[in-house]
Design a protein around this motif. Structure first.
Motif, PDB file in Angstrom:
ATOM      1  N   ALA A 201     -10.220   3.889  -2.003  1.00 35.90           N
ATOM      2  CA  ALA A 201     -10.795   2.507  -1.828  1.00 35.90           C
ATOM      3  C   ALA A 201      -9.987   1.381  -1.933  1.00 35.90           C
ATOM      4  CB  ALA A 201     -12.214   2.579  -2.554  1.00 35.90           C
ATOM      5  N   ILE A 202      -9.020   1.553  -2.904  1.00 38.43           N
ATOM      6  CA  ILE A 202      -8.069   0.473  -3.386  1.00 38.43           C
ATOM      7  C   ILE A 202      -6.987   0.403  -2.225  1.00 38.43           C
ATOM      8  CG2 ILE A 202      -6.307  -0.605  -4.885  1.00 38.43           C
ATOM      9  CD1 ILE A 202      -8.314   0.454  -7.153  1.00 38.43           C
ATOM     10  N   ALA A 203      -6.372   1.460  -2.035  1.00 38.68           N
ATOM     11  CA  ALA A 203      -5.414   1.792  -1.168  1.00 38.68           C
ATOM     12  C   ALA A 203      -5.712   1.267   0.215  1.00 38.68           C
ATOM     13  CB  ALA A 203      -4.885   3.413  -0.896  1.00 38.68           C
ATOM     14  N   ASN A 204      -7.117   1.477   0.762  1.00 36.78           N
ATOM     15  CA  ASN A 204      -7.295   1.079   2.079  1.00 36.78           C
ATOM     16  C   ASN A 204      -7.499  -0.455   2.166  1.00 36.78           C
ATOM     17  OD1 ASN A 204      -7.728   3.627   3.190  1.00 36.78           O
ATOM     18  ND2 ASN A 204      -9.975   3.750   2.415  1.00 36.78           N
TER      19      ASN A 204
ATOM     20  N   CYS B 231      -0.688 -10.065   8.105  1.00 33.81           N
ATOM     21  CA  CYS B 231       0.374  -9.441   8.950  1.00 33.81           C
ATOM     22  C   CYS B 231       0.633  -8.008   9.024  1.00 33.81           C
ATOM     23  CB  CYS B 231       1.956 -10.033   8.205  1.00 33.81           C
ATOM     24  SG  CYS B 231       2.029  -9.418   6.661  1.00 33.81           S
ATOM     25  N   GLY B 232      -0.524  -7.280   8.329  1.00 38.15           N
ATOM     26  CA  GLY B 232      -0.500  -5.929   8.199  1.00 38.15           C
ATOM     27  C   GLY B 232       0.619  -4.882   7.423  1.00 38.15           C
ATOM     28  N   VAL B 233       1.222  -5.776   6.787  1.00 40.04           N
ATOM     29  CA  VAL B 233       2.028  -4.858   5.742  1.00 40.04           C
ATOM     30  C   VAL B 233       1.204  -4.221   4.583  1.00 40.04           C
ATOM     31  CG1 VAL B 233       3.910  -5.505   4.218  1.00 40.04           C
ATOM     32  CG2 VAL B 233       3.957  -6.530   6.329  1.00 40.04           C
ATOM     33  N   TYR B 234       1.452  -2.938   4.356  1.00 45.39           N
ATOM     34  CA  TYR B 234       0.957  -2.148   3.518  1.00 45.39           C
ATOM     35  C   TYR B 234       1.887  -2.147   2.010  1.00 45.39           C
ATOM     36  CZ  TYR B 234      -0.974   1.808   1.057  1.00 45.39           C
ATOM     37  OH  TYR B 234      -1.384   2.832   0.016  1.00 45.39           O
ATOM     38  N   GLY B 235       0.889  -2.273   0.951  1.00 48.91           N
ATOM     39  CA  GLY B 235       1.310  -2.377  -0.382  1.00 48.91           C
ATOM     40  C   GLY B 235       2.675  -3.244  -0.840  1.00 48.91           C
ATOM     41  N   ARG B 236       2.801  -4.311   0.042  1.00 51.94           N
ATOM     42  CA  ARG B 236       3.760  -5.358  -0.725  1.00 51.94           C
ATOM     43  C   ARG B 236       2.784  -6.658  -1.048  1.00 51.94           C
ATOM     44  NH1 ARG B 236       8.652  -5.338  -0.244  1.00 51.94           N
ATOM     45  NH2 ARG B 236       8.787  -7.792   0.694  1.00 51.94           N
ATOM     46  N   PHE B 237       2.376  -6.822  -2.318  1.00 46.87           N
ATOM     47  CA  PHE B 237       1.707  -7.868  -2.771  1.00 46.87           C
ATOM     48  C   PHE B 237       2.051  -7.998  -4.114  1.00 46.87           C
ATOM     49  CE2 PHE B 237      -1.378  -4.450  -2.712  1.00 46.87           C
ATOM     50  CZ  PHE B 237      -1.609  -4.261  -4.166  1.00 46.87           C
TER      51      PHE B 237
ATOM     52  N   GLU C 151      -3.324 -14.747   0.851  1.00 42.36           N
ATOM     53  CA  GLU C 151      -4.121 -14.035  -0.215  1.00 42.36           C
ATOM     54  C   GLU C 151      -5.366 -13.673   0.321  1.00 42.36           C
ATOM     55  OE1 GLU C 151      -4.838 -17.317  -3.381  1.00 42.36           O
ATOM     56  OE2 GLU C 151      -2.495 -17.560  -3.521  1.00 42.36           O
ATOM     57  N   TRP C 152      -5.853 -12.642  -0.495  1.00 43.01           N
ATOM     58  CA  TRP C 152      -7.050 -12.008  -0.478  1.00 43.01           C
ATOM     59  C   TRP C 152      -7.763 -11.357  -1.548  1.00 43.01           C
ATOM     60  CZ3 TRP C 152      -2.613  -9.713   1.045  1.00 43.01           C
ATOM     61  CH2 TRP C 152      -2.353  -8.291   0.855  1.00 43.01           C
ATOM     62  N   TYR C 153      -8.477 -10.654  -1.480  1.00 43.04           N
ATOM     63  CA  TYR C 153      -9.039  -9.896  -2.883  1.00 43.04           C
ATOM     64  C   TYR C 153      -9.098  -8.530  -2.461  1.00 43.04           C
ATOM     65  CZ  TYR C 153     -10.377 -14.434  -4.919  1.00 43.04           C
ATOM     66  OH  TYR C 153     -10.256 -15.639  -5.252  1.00 43.04           O
ATOM     67  N   ILE C 154      -8.858  -7.650  -3.598  1.00 41.70           N
ATOM     68  CA  ILE C 154      -8.835  -6.401  -3.566  1.00 41.70           C
ATOM     69  C   ILE C 154      -9.847  -6.088  -4.512  1.00 41.70           C
ATOM     70  CG2 ILE C 154      -7.879  -4.126  -4.011  1.00 41.70           C
ATOM     71  CD1 ILE C 154      -5.218  -5.166  -2.707  1.00 41.70           C
ATOM     72  N   ARG C 155     -10.927  -5.289  -4.150  1.00 38.95           N
ATOM     73  CA  ARG C 155     -11.954  -4.887  -5.230  1.00 38.95           C
ATOM     74  C   ARG C 155     -11.497  -3.574  -5.837  1.00 38.95           C
ATOM     75  NH1 ARG C 155     -17.841  -6.594  -4.495  1.00 38.95           N
ATOM     76  NH2 ARG C 155     -17.777  -4.819  -5.897  1.00 38.95           N
ATOM     77  N   ASP C 156     -11.550  -3.571  -7.202  1.00 43.87           N
ATOM     78  CA  ASP C 156     -11.339  -2.522  -8.176  1.00 43.87           C
ATOM     79  C   ASP C 156     -12.491  -1.796  -8.350  1.00 43.87           C
ATOM     80  OD1 ASP C 156     -10.185  -0.885  -9.703  1.00 43.87           O
ATOM     81  OD2 ASP C 156      -9.486  -2.230 -11.231  1.00 43.87           O
ATOM     82  N   GLY C 157     -12.705  -0.425  -8.123  1.00 44.21           N
ATOM     83  CA  GLY C 157     -13.972   0.269  -8.533  1.00 44.21           C
ATOM     84  C   GLY C 157     -15.067  -0.010  -7.213  1.00 44.21           C
TER      85      GLY C 157
END
Length: 140
Positions: A95-98, A105-111, A133-139
Motif C-alpha cells: 500500500a505504501i509502495a503504490n 512527474c511519475g518518479v518512483y521512490g525518490r522523495f 509535495e504529497w501525502y503517503i498514508r502509513d497503514g
C-alpha cells in the motif's frame, strides 16, 4: 474473543516517517520486505514441525499422545499467526509502495520525508526531482 478480528486485515503502521529519512525509501522498503518474509519462513518451519508432530502422534502411546497433541496445536497457532502477520505486513508495504510514485512527474521512490501530518498516519513527502509535495498514508 471476537472471531471477526481474526479474519480482518488491520494494516500495521510501518514507521515510514522515521525509517525513510534514516535509510532512504528503497532500503527501507527492502528491510520491510525482509521482515515480512521472516514471518513467511516461520510459517514454513511451523508447518514442517506440524507434519513431524503428526508423524510422532501416529507412533505415540499414553501421555506422549497428549504432549504431541499439544505441540501440534502450538504449531498450528504459530503457523496461522505468522502467516496472518506476513500477509498484513505485505499488504501494508505494498500500500505504501503504490503511493511512492510522484503524482506530478511519475518518479518512483525518490522523495524526502518532510514530516508526519497531524493525523499521525500519513507522512508529507517531497519529490527529489520536481519538488512536488504529497501525502503517503502509513497503514492505509
Amino acid at each position: 474473543m471476537d472471531v471477526r478480528k481474526l479474519f480482518t486485515m488491520d494494516l500495521p503502521r510501518l514507521g515510514l516517517a522515521k525509517g525513510v529519512p534514516r535509510h532512504g525509501f528503497r532500503k527501507w522498503y527492502e528491510r520491510q520486505l525482509h521482515a515480512s518474509h521472516a514471518h513467511l519462513l516461520l510459517t514454513f518451519l511451523a508447518t514442517i514441525a506440524l507434519l513431524a508432530g503428526f508423524e510422532a502422534l501416529a507412533q505415540a502411546k499414553g501421555v506422549d499422545k497428549l504432549v504431541d497433541s499439544l505441540l501440534i496445536l502450538l504449531c498450528i497457532g504459530i503457523a496461522f499467526g505468522s502467516l496472518r502477520r506476513y500477509l498484513q505486513l505485505l499488504a501494508a508495504i505494498e500500500a505504501i509502495a503504490n503511493q511512492a510514485v510522484c503524482p506530478h512527474c511519475g518518479v518512483y521512490g525518490r522523495f524526502t520525508v518532510e514530516g508526519e501530518s497531524m493525523r499521525q498516519d500519513q507522512a508529507r513527502v517531497c519529490c527529489k526531482s520536481c519538488q512536488h509535495e504529497w501525502y503517503i498514508r502509513d497503514g492505509e
